[in-house]
Design a protein around this motif. Sequence first.
Motif, mmCIF file in Angstrom:
data_model
loop_
_atom_site.group_PDB
_atom_site.id
_atom_site.type_symbol
_atom_site.label_atom_id
_atom_site.label_comp_id
_atom_site.label_asym_id
_atom_site.label_seq_id
_atom_site.Cartn_x
_atom_site.Cartn_y
_atom_site.Cartn_z
ATOM 1 N N LEU A 175 43.217 69.401 -22.179
ATOM 2 C CA LEU A 175 43.147 68.023 -21.702
ATOM 3 C C LEU A 175 44.537 67.417 -21.580
ATOM 4 O O LEU A 175 44.836 66.708 -20.615
ATOM 5 N N LEU A 176 45.394 67.729 -22.549
ATOM 6 C CA LEU A 176 46.762 67.228 -22.479
ATOM 7 C C LEU A 176 47.463 67.711 -21.222
ATOM 8 O O LEU A 176 48.196 66.959 -20.571
ATOM 9 N N ASP A 177 47.235 68.961 -20.865
ATOM 10 C CA ASP A 177 47.856 69.512 -19.665
ATOM 11 C C ASP A 177 47.346 68.826 -18.400
ATOM 12 O O ASP A 177 48.065 68.725 -17.402
ATOM 13 N N ASP A 178 46.100 68.371 -18.446
ATOM 14 C CA ASP A 178 45.516 67.688 -17.283
ATOM 15 C C ASP A 178 45.999 66.244 -17.163
ATOM 16 O O ASP A 178 46.016 65.681 -16.070
ATOM 17 N N VAL A 179 46.363 65.650 -18.279
ATOM 18 C CA VAL A 179 46.689 64.217 -18.311
ATOM 19 C C VAL A 179 48.180 63.952 -18.166
ATOM 20 O O VAL A 179 48.577 63.000 -17.494
ATOM 21 N N PRO A 192 50.065 60.228 -10.280
ATOM 22 C CA PRO A 192 50.992 60.184 -11.423
ATOM 23 C C PRO A 192 51.648 58.810 -11.553
ATOM 24 O O PRO A 192 52.112 58.237 -10.567
ATOM 25 N N HIS A 193 51.682 58.305 -12.774
ATOM 26 C CA HIS A 193 52.248 56.976 -13.010
ATOM 27 C C HIS A 193 52.883 56.912 -14.394
ATOM 28 O O HIS A 193 52.675 57.780 -15.237
ATOM 29 N N ASN A 194 53.662 55.864 -14.601
ATOM 30 C CA ASN A 194 54.385 55.700 -15.868
ATOM 31 C C ASN A 194 53.556 55.064 -16.967
ATOM 32 O O ASN A 194 53.712 55.400 -18.143
ATOM 33 N N ALA A 195 52.684 54.119 -16.600
ATOM 34 C CA ALA A 195 52.036 53.320 -17.640
ATOM 35 C C ALA A 195 50.779 52.654 -17.099
ATOM 36 O O ALA A 195 50.521 52.658 -15.891
ATOM 37 N N GLN A 196 50.004 52.056 -18.031
ATOM 38 C CA GLN A 196 48.785 51.339 -17.668
ATOM 39 C C GLN A 196 48.632 50.116 -18.567
ATOM 40 O O GLN A 196 48.754 50.217 -19.789
ATOM 41 N N LEU A 208 56.525 61.355 -20.343
ATOM 42 C CA LEU A 208 55.842 62.099 -19.301
ATOM 43 C C LEU A 208 55.080 61.160 -18.366
ATOM 44 O O LEU A 208 54.784 60.015 -18.724
ATOM 45 N N LEU A 209 54.771 61.639 -17.185
ATOM 46 C CA LEU A 209 53.910 60.897 -16.280
ATOM 47 C C LEU A 209 52.453 61.101 -16.691
ATOM 48 O O LEU A 209 52.098 62.103 -17.314
ATOM 49 N N ILE A 210 51.613 60.137 -16.340
ATOM 50 C CA ILE A 210 50.196 60.154 -16.719
ATOM 51 C C ILE A 210 49.354 60.280 -15.461
ATOM 52 O O ILE A 210 49.664 59.672 -14.424
ATOM 53 N N ARG A 215 52.303 34.466 -21.075
ATOM 54 C CA ARG A 215 51.553 35.707 -20.965
ATOM 55 C C ARG A 215 52.361 36.903 -21.467
ATOM 56 O O ARG A 215 53.533 37.063 -21.146
ATOM 57 N N ILE A 216 51.695 37.747 -22.269
ATOM 58 C CA ILE A 216 52.262 39.001 -22.740
ATOM 59 C C ILE A 216 51.301 40.113 -22.346
ATOM 60 O O ILE A 216 50.118 40.069 -22.685
ATOM 61 N N SER A 217 51.801 41.096 -21.604
ATOM 62 C CA SER A 217 50.976 42.217 -21.164
ATOM 63 C C SER A 217 51.276 43.438 -22.027
ATOM 64 O O SER A 217 52.436 43.825 -22.176
ATOM 65 N N CYS A 218 50.234 44.036 -22.588
ATOM 66 C CA CYS A 218 50.363 45.254 -23.387
ATOM 67 C C CYS A 218 50.086 46.447 -22.481
ATOM 68 O O CYS A 218 49.119 46.430 -21.711
ATOM 69 N N TYR A 219 50.915 47.466 -22.562
ATOM 70 C CA TYR A 219 50.670 48.652 -21.755
ATOM 71 C C TYR A 219 50.885 49.920 -22.576
ATOM 72 O O TYR A 219 51.603 49.915 -23.576
ATOM 73 N N VAL A 220 50.236 50.999 -22.145
ATOM 74 C CA VAL A 220 50.409 52.305 -22.790
ATOM 75 C C VAL A 220 51.213 53.209 -21.872
ATOM 76 O O VAL A 220 51.145 53.107 -20.647
ATOM 77 N N HIS A 221 51.988 54.094 -22.491
ATOM 78 C CA HIS A 221 52.751 55.091 -21.753
ATOM 79 C C HIS A 221 52.976 56.285 -22.675
ATOM 80 O O HIS A 221 52.771 56.195 -23.898
ATOM 81 N N SER A 222 53.345 57.413 -22.121
ATOM 82 C CA SER A 222 53.602 58.605 -22.917
ATOM 83 C C SER A 222 54.849 58.408 -23.768
ATOM 84 O O SER A 222 55.910 58.051 -23.255
ATOM 85 N N TYR A 223 54.732 58.647 -25.067
ATOM 86 C CA TYR A 223 55.911 58.476 -25.917
ATOM 87 C C TYR A 223 56.949 59.564 -25.672
ATOM 88 O O TYR A 223 58.098 59.456 -26.108
ATOM 89 N N GLN A 224 56.555 60.624 -24.954
ATOM 90 C CA GLN A 224 57.499 61.694 -24.610
ATOM 91 C C GLN A 224 58.135 61.464 -23.237
ATOM 92 O O GLN A 224 58.924 62.299 -22.777
#
Length: 214
Positions: free
Chosen positions: A57-61, A122-126, A203-205, A192-201
Amino acid sequence: MAELQRTVARWGLMARRGRAARRGRAARWGLMARWGLALVVLAAFSACGGGGPEDSLLDDVFVAPTAEPDLLPTEEDLRDRFEGTVTEPFDLLVGTCFNQYTYLDRNDLPAQLTTAIGCTRPHNAQVYAILIHDAPRGAPYPGEEAVDSWGQSRCYEQFVPFVGLAYELSQLDIGMITPSRTDWEGNEQRRRISCYVHSYQGLLIIGTMEDIGL
């Protein structure tokens, strides 16, 4: 062109969040010590061993980004390279995936560009949560550190409901888009404060991170 320049003007804080993440998740958030959770969950994770379906799954994401050239592109060069729709960082909605690009502006200074993009690409964050600071209109700007502190604990609280896994066990890191003094004290008095997730390494998501459990 003027619209693009306005878009990148508010990106400075966000860019710093991304760089800070690579210097250490625990040090930046200070949450492991605060909740006394890290040692317990990491020990449990280690006991489970590696390999298996999760690795697939990690390889797919997560995918490695394309190697960047030594020199940053100019504003004109970037217009032919970026993917997605140029947008204001504060206009990103919950669930929106986005990219961030660094380029040299007309004064040869680093600037940032934000584009909204479909999550299947592929993207940086969400973006996973949007908060409104509880300071009333007209209240003086409390300072970057105070705004960050207010947002960090609340973005942390919203992480598990979106991702479906504790932050300390996740492959994802937390970032924020926060109002600057100009945003706070301007005509719109943004809170407004927007929270986003991204790969801590770094990587693209690929795909949405909602309920991903990684």
